[in-house]
Design a protein around this motif. Structure first.
Motif, PDB file in Angstrom:
ATOM      1  N   THR A 186       8.065 -17.894   2.805  1.00 22.16           N
ATOM      2  CA  THR A 186       7.114 -16.907   3.344  1.00 22.16           C
ATOM      3  C   THR A 186       7.712 -16.082   4.472  1.00 22.16           C
ATOM      4  O   THR A 186       7.185 -15.012   4.802  1.00 22.16           O
ATOM      5  N   THR A 192       9.503  -9.666  -1.984  1.00 21.06           N
ATOM      6  CA  THR A 192       8.185  -9.038  -2.071  1.00 21.06           C
ATOM      7  C   THR A 192       7.128 -10.128  -2.095  1.00 21.06           C
ATOM      8  O   THR A 192       7.423 -11.288  -2.393  1.00 21.06           O
ATOM      9  N   PRO A 193       5.869  -9.807  -1.799  1.00 18.19           N
ATOM     10  CA  PRO A 193       4.804 -10.815  -1.865  1.00 18.19           C
ATOM     11  C   PRO A 193       4.716 -11.506  -3.224  1.00 18.19           C
ATOM     12  O   PRO A 193       4.490 -12.723  -3.292  1.00 18.19           O
ATOM     13  N   LYS A 196       7.607 -14.032  -3.487  1.00 16.46           N
ATOM     14  CA  LYS A 196       7.315 -15.219  -2.678  1.00 16.46           C
ATOM     15  C   LYS A 196       6.320 -16.128  -3.394  1.00 16.46           C
ATOM     16  O   LYS A 196       6.483 -17.359  -3.433  1.00 16.46           O
TER      17      LYS A 196
END
Length: 407
Positions: A186, A192-193, A196
């Motif tokens: 995190t 990128t989200p 993750k």
């Protein structure tokens, strides 16, 4: 991975550069092979004692802070090796170096479990552990050059400059780690989200099926104890080569420190390629046991055969190169096994326990090799000892599950 690899290259170089330093240091200080062997091995006594608490602390405070602390501390202690003047001071500083560096390797192995699922971990650990032969590949010629070029400068011998100059990068890397290493997925700025989330989902799906997630379960696991004994066997051979290869080459060809340093690069270069190649094959076939056992038995035969050409420099280089490929290649596959079984605090304790018990080989192996060399005035019995350890490791590998990749 490049950052972690660089840190471990520097760490392992600072751990084994005493092998080349011995070529000057032993005569300057009047050290016998036994004294050198004890000093080389006593490093692992502190290493073994403090690894489990170190890994538990890292699991609690985060990799960035703890690995940075380790790097800065071991760099400072390694610099102090230039002040060695007696056997006692040699032993004390080697113990302190082991205490300073002890948590690095198991800490990074634990850290990799936060990022990579078991089915990819063999090649990833091999990429990281390629630091072992790479440190010899880079450090051998570099150490030999420092000892020859700097010898006598400012009143210091070459081996003193070796310890001083090769410790400085460790302190620098401590600050780099503090600045750049993310503690968790995190925290990674380059993901990128969605990336993750994907990594976390893969790791979580793997961890929920693992039964060994507590400290107590890890310490009571028969498989963990078996892997500890296997590591002890393989590490004995690994450390034997790391600490005694320069001596073997010098005895075979009576070379200078620079020439010995250049020659040691050859086995390490091929060993690095063997580590990655064997691990990729194991990951692709989802098989660990025979990928461990066959190189172990081959390594045992080659180490024993090396005694036939101990006075022939060219053959010593050839046989030790082949033996090094086998000895170094098995380590990443062994370390991919406990990470497929352990999670959470159990992973922190179990990985550190395997490393602690296995690395006790460093306490006894190099000193026993040195004692046998002094006793027999030959390195042959020391090589037979290393061959026996590799054969033992191969036998233990056949006792592990046939497929331990993504359990």
């Amino acid at each position: 991975m490049p950052l972690l690899l660089t840190v471990f290259v520097i760490a392992y170089l600072d751990r084994i550069n005493v092998g080349l330093a011995k070529l000057q240091m032993a005569s300057d200080l009047g050290f016998s092979n036994t004294v050198y062997g004890i000093g080389a091995g006593i490093f692992y006594l502190a290493y073994a004692i403090f690894e489990v608490p170190s890994n538990l602390i890292m699991h609690r405070v985060g990799a960035r802070r703890w690995i940075a602390r380790i790097a800065i501390t071991w760099g400072i202690v390694s610099m102090c090796m230039l002040f060695v003047h007696s056997a006692a001071s040699f032993y004390v500083l080697r113990v302190l170096l082991g205490a300073a560096e002890c948590g690095l390797f198991p800490g990074i192995i634990l850290y990799l479990t936060y990022w990579y699922p078991a089915r990819r971990r063999g090649r990833i650990i091999a990429m990281f552990m390629a630091a072992l032969p790479l440190s010899g590949l880079i450090g051998g010629p570099l150490s030999g050059w420092i000892m020859q070029a700097c010898n006598g400068a400012s009143g210091l011998r070459g081996w003193q400059w070796l310890f001083l100059l090769e410790a400085l990068p460790a302190v620098l890397m401590g600050f780099v780690v503090w600045r750049l290493l993310p503690d968790r997925v995190t925290d990674a700025r380059w993901l990128t989200p969605s990336e993750k989330a994907l990594i976390q989902r893969l790791i979580h799906a793997e961890n929920v099926v693992k039964t060994t997630s507590t400290i107590r379960a890890a310490l009571r696991s028969g498989r963990i104890w078996l892997m500890s004994l296997m590591l002890y066997a393989f590490a004995s051979a690994n450390m034997g080569i790391s600490f005694w290869l320069p001596t073997l080459l010098q005895r075979a060809g009576h070379e200078t420190a620079l020439h010995v340093g250049l020659l040691t690069a050859i086995p390490y270069a091929f060993a690095a390629m063997a580590m990655v190649g064997l691990s990729m094959s194991s990951d692709r076939r989802r098989e660990r046991r025979w990928h461990l056992a066959l190189p172990a038995f081959a390594g045992a035969a080659l180490l024993a055969a090396s005694t036939l050409w101990s006075d022939n420099l060219a053959m010593t280089v050839v046989v030790m190169t082949a033996a090094s490929m086998c000895v170094f290649a098995v380590a990443p596959l062994l370390w991919s096994q406990p990470t497929a079984l352990l999670s959470g605090a159990g992973a922190a304790a179990g990985i550190a326990m395997i490393s602690s018990l296995g690395n006790l080989a460093g306490v006894f192996g190099p000193s026993l090799f040195g004692w046998l060399t002094d006793l027999t005035h030959s390195t042959a019995w020391g090589m037979y000892l290393l061959a026996g350890f590799m054969a033992l490791g191969g036998g233990l590998a056949l006792c592990t599950p046939a497929r331990l990749v993504n359990q």
